[in-house]
Design a protein around this motif. Sequence first.
Motif, PDB file in Angstrom:
ATOM      1  N   ASP A   1       0.799  -1.226   0.000  1.00 64.05           N
ATOM      2  CA  ASP A   1       0.000   0.000   0.000  1.00 64.05           C
ATOM      3  C   ASP A   1       0.832   1.277   0.000  1.00 64.05           C
TER       4      ASP A   1
ATOM      5  N   GLY B   1      -4.772   3.138   0.119  1.00 59.75           N
ATOM      6  CA  GLY B   1      -5.589   2.136   0.808  1.00 59.75           C
ATOM      7  C   GLY B   1      -7.034   2.144   0.374  1.00 59.75           C
ATOM      8  N   VAL B   2      -7.331   2.749  -0.788  1.00 64.20           N
ATOM      9  CA  VAL B   2      -8.718   2.797  -1.269  1.00 64.20           C
ATOM     10  C   VAL B   2      -9.012   1.572  -2.109  1.00 64.20           C
ATOM     11  N   ASP B   3     -10.298   1.270  -2.248  1.00 63.51           N
ATOM     12  CA  ASP B   3     -10.690   0.074  -2.989  1.00 63.51           C
ATOM     13  C   ASP B   3     -10.627   0.272  -4.494  1.00 63.51           C
TER      14      ASP B   3
ATOM     15  N   THR C   1     -14.257   3.304  -0.179  1.00 60.31           N
ATOM     16  CA  THR C   1     -13.792   3.059   1.188  1.00 60.31           C
ATOM     17  C   THR C   1     -12.274   3.090   1.213  1.00 60.31           C
ATOM     18  N   GLY C   2     -11.729   3.512   2.349  1.00 61.14           N
ATOM     19  CA  GLY C   2     -10.281   3.499   2.514  1.00 61.14           C
ATOM     20  C   GLY C   2      -9.663   4.883   2.557  1.00 61.14           C
TER      21      GLY C   2
ATOM     22  N   TYR D   1     -10.222  10.395   3.279  1.00 60.22           N
ATOM     23  CA  TYR D   1     -10.770   9.127   3.764  1.00 60.22           C
ATOM     24  C   TYR D   1     -12.187   8.964   3.242  1.00 60.22           C
TER      25      TYR D   1
END
Length: 711
Positions: free
Chosen positions: A464, A511-513, A520-521, A546
Amino acid sequence: MIHTKLMRGAFLALAMLGVASIAGPGIPLVGVATVQAQEQLVGSVLFEGNRRFSDAQLLDMVNVSSSGIFSQQRLASDIESIRQAYDREGYLSVGVTSRVESIADGRVRVVFVVNEGNRAGIAAINFTGNNAISSGNIKGALLTKETGILSWLFKDDGYDEQKLAVDRERVRLYYANRGYPDAQVTSVGEYDAARNAYFINFTINEGQKYEFADVGIETSIAGLNTDALRGAVKTGEGRRYSVSDLQSTIEDMSYEATTQGYSFADVRARLDRDVANGTFKVTYLVDEGPRVYVERVNITGNTKTRDFVIRRELEFAEGDPFNRALVVRGRSNIDDLGFFSAVNVTTAAGSAPDKVVINVAVVEKSTGEYGATAGYSTVDGILGEISLTERNFLGRGQYVRAAIGASQAGRTFDFSFTEPRFMGLKVSAGLDAYHRITEETTSSFYGSQATGGQLRLGIPLTSDLSSTVFAGGEYKVIADNKDNPAHQSSLVVDGQEFTKAFIGYSLTWNGVDDLKKPTTGLYATFTQQYIGWDHNLLKSEARARYFVPVIEDSGIVASLKGQAGVINDMSGNGVHAVEAFNPGTQLIRGFEGRGLGPRLQSGEYLGATMYAGVSAELNFPLPAVPESYGLSGAIWADAAWVDGLPRIGTGTATLSNVDPGSQDVPWRTSIGASLIWDSPFGPLRGDFAHVLNKSTSDRTQVFQLSLQTLL
């Protein structure tokens, strides 16, 4: 209405009886002249009336080829092949007939006459039984799209039974990744001849929703550190059931075991269903797999891309232990290159029981892009760009881009080159060069010409987290308008030169989808650079956003964004205005570019040495608007703080020459709503803003048009 499949059977039967004619729904049969001689040779094949397919494409579909033997049966089969090709493209009213003409030497000329008619579209896609997930979200998972304003460009609204079968599986997987492992999906397409369009109806039986319960890891491999494997678990207790999370966990666990030296580790998931509580207990079984080695890797289909570009994505070579998780990961890596429209990886038995052959078949697609674009920005006015991009330069996987841009604010010349695997390592290396001409405008009291460039290295740290190290320089010459003393700059003088060298680094957490449409993330960046030569500064900036879904699977997503920056003067002489921050629409909406912050009493914008901002946004699909239009909405609230006076000439700005009306409030705030369009040229958004709090001299704007960015 006659069913299409029944008509095909009837037409083929008639053709076998000597009537070679095929027509779409509602088109009458047309007789075809028959040839008396049964063994005549075909001298040539021609086509008339075809626009959707070229002559060469149609010629590949037929068997009545030049120097072939003519027969009515072969002719009828060719007519059906052409009609089916048009049918797959949505031309249901197509009519295909033939004309056979005698030519010299006893040969015949076969002419296929095509009446394409109008292309059938998709009038509507409807769903029944989808109580948990909205129709709009499910439509986003389909390959088949409703006819919309851009269907003429993308041609994605054609009815195709094969594509519809894929869509049923995509919907099933969509549910299986959102807590519904038992979902069942059926579909039916109904053709409306009056509208020349299809209505597609999906029926969904969702089944019970499940979550993951306890997660355990069991292994028979002595010495394997199972605690290290737990970092790969994506099926944590309380999370909704997801097939993709299970598969991803299995692959990542197997990869982690490989890094520990256990190349033959085989990971399986044992699921224990608790119907009463709607949960699955998951136990990951890590055992020693069969000792099989890769004998050979065969790569086919790559006419442009070099073999080594594909091989380096596999992370294994001939003679290495065979690990199925590495094969799956390698296929995904090859697909992520973006060079191929299809990637198929299969295995075959080797020359011995403990050997396996890996076959990689790819279908290449165009990786070169060129174009001329024009648009309008509320910051830069009318703008345009001509660019040439190659994402697979010379088949070596290298990225090259050259662009020339122009706007009312100036002109730009940019060149960029990236080698994704520098010296064969998982490190990217690149070069960026530019020449930028900025004109003097009403908001900027001086113009400039800047030439510069940088070298960079991109280093992945974890799955990540990544880092970029860069260094470069810039030479800038100021152009101040001598003919208008009232508009001359107090910050610089005409012809003044600035030379700078810089070195720095940036850290990026992804870290996002989904980078294109995150739900999300966390996505965050931190950049720091030292600027020397004519300056002595340390410049730091941090940005983070976020995302969280408000209502699961509704398409409503909330996000919170924060950003801050500071320039530290290392010499004590102050930060010159040419290096100051110019916060504007990217910091807070409702203000013009250079619209907030310190300003001289003459109206000239100073810039700032510090800024901070926070933004809350709620994105949602527009009700009653077809998903294929790519439109969505948002409401938001912004707040920003700007401070720190840069240097004027050889001295620092003081309260005596700074407009007090540009500093009379510490915080600016605004609220608004946005319309977002996922256009073919990128996500465009129009922001309508209402400023709640501002300084007296701040310059505001009600509307701005810009490209949407993640940060």
